[in-house]
Motif scaffolding. Structure first.
Motif, PDB file in Angstrom:
ATOM      1  N   GLN A 162       7.561 -27.747  26.576  1.00  0.00           N
ATOM      2  CA  GLN A 162       7.868 -26.584  26.268  1.00  0.00           C
ATOM      3  C   GLN A 162       6.612 -25.954  25.657  1.00  0.00           C
ATOM      4  OE1 GLN A 162      11.763 -26.457  24.074  1.00  0.00           O
ATOM      5  NE2 GLN A 162      11.126 -28.588  24.061  1.00  0.00           N
ATOM      6  N   GLU A 163       6.461 -24.403  26.203  1.00  0.00           N
ATOM      7  CA  GLU A 163       5.588 -23.661  25.387  1.00  0.00           C
ATOM      8  C   GLU A 163       5.945 -23.515  23.843  1.00  0.00           C
ATOM      9  OE1 GLU A 163       2.881 -22.451  26.687  1.00  0.00           O
ATOM     10  OE2 GLU A 163       3.486 -22.806  28.946  1.00  0.00           O
ATOM     11  N   PRO A 164       4.767 -23.655  22.871  1.00  0.00           N
ATOM     12  CA  PRO A 164       4.910 -23.552  21.563  1.00  0.00           C
ATOM     13  C   PRO A 164       5.711 -22.520  21.168  1.00  0.00           C
ATOM     14  CG  PRO A 164       2.815 -24.250  22.044  1.00  0.00           C
ATOM     15  CD  PRO A 164       3.475 -24.009  23.384  1.00  0.00           C
ATOM     16  N   VAL A 165       5.548 -21.231  21.775  1.00  0.00           N
ATOM     17  CA  VAL A 165       6.262 -19.840  21.308  1.00  0.00           C
ATOM     18  C   VAL A 165       7.761 -20.034  21.337  1.00  0.00           C
ATOM     19  CG1 VAL A 165       6.496 -17.798  22.256  1.00  0.00           C
ATOM     20  CG2 VAL A 165       4.385 -18.377  21.721  1.00  0.00           C
ATOM     21  N   PHE A 166       8.051 -20.748  22.552  1.00  0.00           N
ATOM     22  CA  PHE A 166       9.595 -21.005  22.799  1.00  0.00           C
ATOM     23  C   PHE A 166       9.968 -21.946  21.845  1.00  0.00           C
ATOM     24  CE2 PHE A 166      12.906 -23.585  24.713  1.00  0.00           C
ATOM     25  CZ  PHE A 166      13.750 -22.550  25.108  1.00  0.00           C
ATOM     26  N   ARG A 167       9.455 -22.914  21.529  1.00  0.00           N
ATOM     27  CA  ARG A 167       9.750 -24.178  20.728  1.00  0.00           C
ATOM     28  C   ARG A 167       9.941 -23.558  19.202  1.00  0.00           C
ATOM     29  NH1 ARG A 167       7.070 -29.845  20.742  1.00  0.00           N
ATOM     30  NH2 ARG A 167       8.862 -30.925  20.333  1.00  0.00           N
ATOM     31  N   ILE A 168       8.995 -22.607  18.973  1.00  0.00           N
ATOM     32  CA  ILE A 168       9.165 -22.135  17.539  1.00  0.00           C
ATOM     33  C   ILE A 168      10.357 -21.585  17.244  1.00  0.00           C
ATOM     34  CG2 ILE A 168       8.181 -20.692  15.773  1.00  0.00           C
ATOM     35  CD1 ILE A 168       5.215 -21.839  17.001  1.00  0.00           C
ATOM     36  N   ALA A 169      10.616 -20.455  18.400  1.00  0.00           N
ATOM     37  CA  ALA A 169      11.645 -19.340  18.409  1.00  0.00           C
ATOM     38  C   ALA A 169      12.897 -20.247  18.285  1.00  0.00           C
ATOM     39  CB  ALA A 169      11.740 -18.709  19.439  1.00  0.00           C
ATOM     40  N   SER A 174      12.487 -23.817   8.709  1.00  0.00           N
ATOM     41  CA  SER A 174      11.577 -23.892  10.132  1.00  0.00           C
ATOM     42  C   SER A 174      10.541 -24.145   9.872  1.00  0.00           C
ATOM     43  CB  SER A 174      11.790 -22.271  10.736  1.00  0.00           C
ATOM     44  OG  SER A 174      13.037 -21.800  10.656  1.00  0.00           O
ATOM     45  N   GLU A 175       9.608 -23.896   8.953  1.00  0.00           N
ATOM     46  CA  GLU A 175       8.331 -24.237   8.970  1.00  0.00           C
ATOM     47  C   GLU A 175       8.070 -25.800   8.426  1.00  0.00           C
ATOM     48  OE1 GLU A 175       6.263 -20.168   6.828  1.00  0.00           O
ATOM     49  OE2 GLU A 175       6.758 -21.559   5.684  1.00  0.00           O
ATOM     50  N   PRO A 228      -0.744 -26.529  10.445  1.00  0.00           N
ATOM     51  CA  PRO A 228       0.358 -25.732   9.897  1.00  0.00           C
ATOM     52  C   PRO A 228       0.845 -24.344  10.546  1.00  0.00           C
ATOM     53  CG  PRO A 228      -1.494 -26.225   8.339  1.00  0.00           C
ATOM     54  CD  PRO A 228      -1.805 -26.536   9.819  1.00  0.00           C
ATOM     55  N   ILE A 229       2.040 -24.196  10.477  1.00  0.00           N
ATOM     56  CA  ILE A 229       2.349 -22.630  10.891  1.00  0.00           C
ATOM     57  C   ILE A 229       2.961 -21.975   9.706  1.00  0.00           C
ATOM     58  CG2 ILE A 229       4.037 -21.654  12.765  1.00  0.00           C
ATOM     59  CD1 ILE A 229       3.553 -24.074  14.486  1.00  0.00           C
ATOM     60  N   HIS A 230       2.635 -20.737   9.557  1.00  0.00           N
ATOM     61  CA  HIS A 230       3.294 -19.835   8.718  1.00  0.00           C
ATOM     62  C   HIS A 230       3.933 -18.703   9.725  1.00  0.00           C
ATOM     63  CE1 HIS A 230       0.473 -21.553   6.085  1.00  0.00           C
ATOM     64  NE2 HIS A 230      -0.619 -21.322   6.871  1.00  0.00           N
ATOM     65  N   LEU A 231       5.380 -18.564   9.276  1.00  0.00           N
ATOM     66  CA  LEU A 231       6.078 -17.724   9.726  1.00  0.00           C
ATOM     67  C   LEU A 231       6.350 -16.412   9.439  1.00  0.00           C
ATOM     68  CD1 LEU A 231       9.058 -20.125  10.945  1.00  0.00           C
ATOM     69  CD2 LEU A 231       6.922 -19.376  12.198  1.00  0.00           C
TER      70      LEU A 231
END
Ligand SMILES: Nc1nc2c(ncn2[C@@H]2O[C@H](COP(=O)(O)OP(=O)(O)OP(=O)(O)O)[C@@H](O)[C@H]2O)c(=O)[nH]1
Ligand SMILES: [Mg+2]
Length: 291
Positions: free
Chosen positions: A182-189, A255-256, A266-269
């Motif tokens: 899966q693409e990261p963008v989809f996975r995060i969503a 989510s984070e 790290p991902i900041h939303l």
């Protein structure tokens, strides 16, 4: 010689398909919630063993409804079935087989692929595996039966052995270290949507979609990613934001925390809630969202 196969996991909503995928892959590949129709796309999870590779296709729950949104979800299932070498039909052994289960079984009749009927949730006090087995014997007598608990990991080694046994000989489709594509963008969503499904009430789950807007790498190697959470009504927007922003904050923090386990950085939303009353009837939107 090594074996490899695409195995579609199908079944009615909430039968435990995504829980099974995650248990097999040993990681959160596909989101899970108690709300039916959590999964909206085919999500691939890959299991590598010395004797072969199985690429699982987790699918949306098979649901009878003529609404545009639901028809799109059913198309996703149909396409995954067409792509599959093997079909894993997951039956929730705690529920009585009603019209929905009959429709699922009818869709699998004459599928001309090896079919494994997995009776799930046998850990549950309400499980009646004999009732589910009798249903399969009547509707799909060619199916091989197995009892499992996706939640507790029971019967999964045996399920894997059976699937590798049914798989044709052939090389692996993905490198051995992959467990999803899966693409990261989809996975995060999806992770964001999972938190929304967990924390909001009744009317929200089906009214929500999570829309990627943009992202940028920060100097410290982390990623800042922005998403719009789209709902159908202003009242739903209120629920999502919560008192003084408490709900949206909880969704972001949880989510984070999940993303920390899934990504090396790290991902900041940045989350924004938007109202779009028509999104579930908008062909273009649905095209982009459900594929
Ligand atoms: N007791 C028990 N609960 C399970 C088991 N497998 C799944 N569940 C629960 O069933 C609910 C639905 O699980 P999901 O994995 O999201 O089901 P799904 O089939 O992917 O659902 P959709 O994507 O909506 O079609 C969740 O609350 C799970 O925890 C199991 O083996 N035993
Ligand atoms: Mg699912």
């Amino acid at each position: 010689m090594s074996k490899s196969a695409f195995a579609a996991i199908v079944g009615r909503p909430s039968s435990g398909k995504s829980t099974l995928l995650n248990a097999l892959c040993g990681a959160k590949v596909s989101i899970v919630s108690p709300v039916p129709q959590t999964t909206r796309n085919t999500v691939r999870g890959i299991v590598n063993r010395p004797d072969g590779q199985i690429v699982f296709l987790d699918t949306p729950g098979f649901h009878i409804s003529e609404k545009k949104f639901n028809l799109k979800l059913r198309d996703v299932v149909t396409r995954a079935l067409a792509d599959a070498d093997i079909v894993v039909y997951l039956i929730d052994a705690t529920r009585e087989p009603g019209p929905e289960e009959e429709a699922m079984a009818a869709a699998l009749k004459g599928i001309r692929r090896p079919l494994v009927a997995a009776l799930n949730k046998i850990d549950h006090a309400d499980a009646l595996p004999e009732r589910a087995a009798a249903f399969i014997a009547a509707k799909l007598p060619e199916a091989r039966l197995i009892s499992i608990s996706a939640l507790e990991g029971k019967g999964l080694d045996e399920l894997m052995d059976r699937l590798i046994g049914l798989a044709p000989e052939g090389p692996a489709w993905y490198p051995g270290e992959y467990y999803t594509d899966q693409e990261p963008v989809f996975r995060i969503a999806e992770i964001i949507r999972e938190k929304i499904l967990r924390h909001t009430r009744q009317e929200l789950p089906h009214a929500v979609f999570v829309d990627y807007t943009d992202s940028r790498k920060l100097g410290d190697g982390s990623l800042e990613a922005s998403y719009d959470i789209v709902v159908e009504r202003p009242s739903q927007k209120g629920i999502l934001i919560g008192k003084a922003g408490s709900m949206i904050q909880k969704i972001r923090q949880e989510s984070e925390a999940d993303l920390e386990d899934l990504f090396d950085y790290p991902i900041h939303l940045r989350l924004q809630v938007r109202v779009d009353p028509e999104w579930r009837r908008d062909d273009k939107r649905l095209e982009k969202l459900i594929y």
